[in-house]
Design a protein around this motif. Structure first.
Motif, short mmCIF file in Angstrom:
data_model
loop_
_atom_site.label_atom_id
_atom_site.label_comp_id
_atom_site.label_asym_id
_atom_site.label_seq_id
_atom_site.Cartn_x
_atom_site.Cartn_y
_atom_site.Cartn_z
N LEU A 52 -53.65 -69.08 -1.16
CA LEU A 52 -53.42 -70.18 -2.09
C LEU A 52 -52.44 -71.19 -1.53
O LEU A 52 -51.57 -70.86 -0.74
CB LEU A 52 -52.85 -69.63 -3.41
CG LEU A 52 -53.76 -68.70 -4.17
CD1 LEU A 52 -53.00 -68.02 -5.28
CD2 LEU A 52 -54.93 -69.46 -4.75
N GLN A 53 -52.59 -72.39 -2.01
CA GLN A 53 -51.63 -73.42 -1.64
C GLN A 53 -50.32 -73.10 -2.37
O GLN A 53 -50.29 -72.98 -3.58
CB GLN A 53 -52.17 -74.76 -2.12
CG GLN A 53 -51.19 -75.90 -1.94
CD GLN A 53 -51.55 -77.08 -2.82
OE1 GLN A 53 -52.64 -77.15 -3.36
NE2 GLN A 53 -50.62 -77.99 -2.96
N GLU A 54 -49.27 -72.91 -1.65
CA GLU A 54 -48.00 -72.62 -2.31
C GLU A 54 -47.03 -73.76 -2.09
O GLU A 54 -46.92 -74.30 -1.01
CB GLU A 54 -47.41 -71.32 -1.78
CG GLU A 54 -46.32 -70.81 -2.67
CD GLU A 54 -45.86 -69.44 -2.25
OE1 GLU A 54 -45.00 -69.38 -1.37
OE2 GLU A 54 -46.36 -68.45 -2.80
N ASP A 63 -47.91 -70.82 -7.70
CA ASP A 63 -49.10 -70.57 -6.88
C ASP A 63 -49.87 -71.83 -6.47
O ASP A 63 -50.33 -71.92 -5.34
CB ASP A 63 -50.04 -69.64 -7.64
CG ASP A 63 -49.39 -68.30 -7.87
OD1 ASP A 63 -48.57 -67.90 -7.03
OD2 ASP A 63 -49.69 -67.65 -8.88
N LYS A 64 -50.01 -72.75 -7.40
CA LYS A 64 -50.88 -73.89 -7.09
C LYS A 64 -50.47 -75.14 -7.87
O LYS A 64 -50.13 -75.04 -9.04
CB LYS A 64 -52.31 -73.49 -7.47
CG LYS A 64 -53.39 -74.36 -6.84
CD LYS A 64 -54.72 -73.67 -7.04
CE LYS A 64 -55.69 -74.58 -7.73
NZ LYS A 64 -56.91 -73.89 -8.10
N SER A 66 -52.17 -78.87 -8.64
CA SER A 66 -53.35 -79.70 -8.43
C SER A 66 -53.30 -80.91 -9.36
O SER A 66 -52.45 -80.99 -10.25
CB SER A 66 -54.61 -78.88 -8.70
OG SER A 66 -54.52 -78.27 -9.97
#
Ligand code: SF4
Length: 165
Positions: A52-54, A63-64, A66
């Protein structure tokens, strides 16, 4: 002397779960590392880091992040939602930091646990509750001793149980 800048999302979660747990954590007394829940949490963190994009900003770690239809969405993935209130307060803390620290206009929160999705709003009312909690955490962490142990249902599955019970 403990101050508000040292508060992390985990500490907010612990405070909303058990004040004694929050005090122990704030005083760097660590939970039983062999505990099943702690081990699972570490494994989840490893998986999250890989997949995940951290986004890390000071004590901001989720965690994310967006963007959806003009607003930001912070997402947290949880293995279980036994304490939904604590998870919501933790996410609200991240939203609060994003809005106050980075001046983002609209930030919504989403907690995903299996098929369950819980939404967290960046409302003034929620922020007032959180600000009250942040003040209480600062006060608690500056206490010389932890709140007295009182046995609760959650103690049996708590990673600090060997310390408390
Ligand atoms: S064992 Fe119970 S009292 Fe002790 S930290 Fe855990 S939940 Fe809190």
């Amino acid at each position: 002397m403990f101050n508000k800048e040292q508060i992390t999302g985990t500490l907010v979660n612990y405070y909303a779960t058990c004040k004694r747990e929050a005090w122990l954590y704030a005083h760097h007394i660590h939970a039983d590392q062999e505990d099943e829940n702690v081990a699972f949490g570490k494994a989840m963190a490893d998986i999250k880091e890989q997949n995940l994009q951290e986004f890390a900003f000071a004590n901001l770690k989720f965690d994310k992040l967006s963007k959806e239809r003009g607003h930001y969405v912070v997402t947290e993935y949880k293995k279980s939602l036994k304490n939904e209130y604590a998870a919501k307060m933790q996410l609200l803390f991240y939203i609060y930091l994003l809005k106050t620290g980075l001046n983002l206009k609209e930030v919504k929160g989403k907690i995903i646990s299996g098929k369950k999705v819980v939404l967290v709003e960046d409302s003034d009312e929620n922020f007032a509750i959180l600000e009250q909690i942040l003040g209480e955490i600062e006060e608690l962490a500056n206490m010389p001793v932890p709140p007295k142990f009182e046995h609760k249902k959650i103690c049996d599955n708590c990673a600090y149980r060997n310390y408390c019970i």
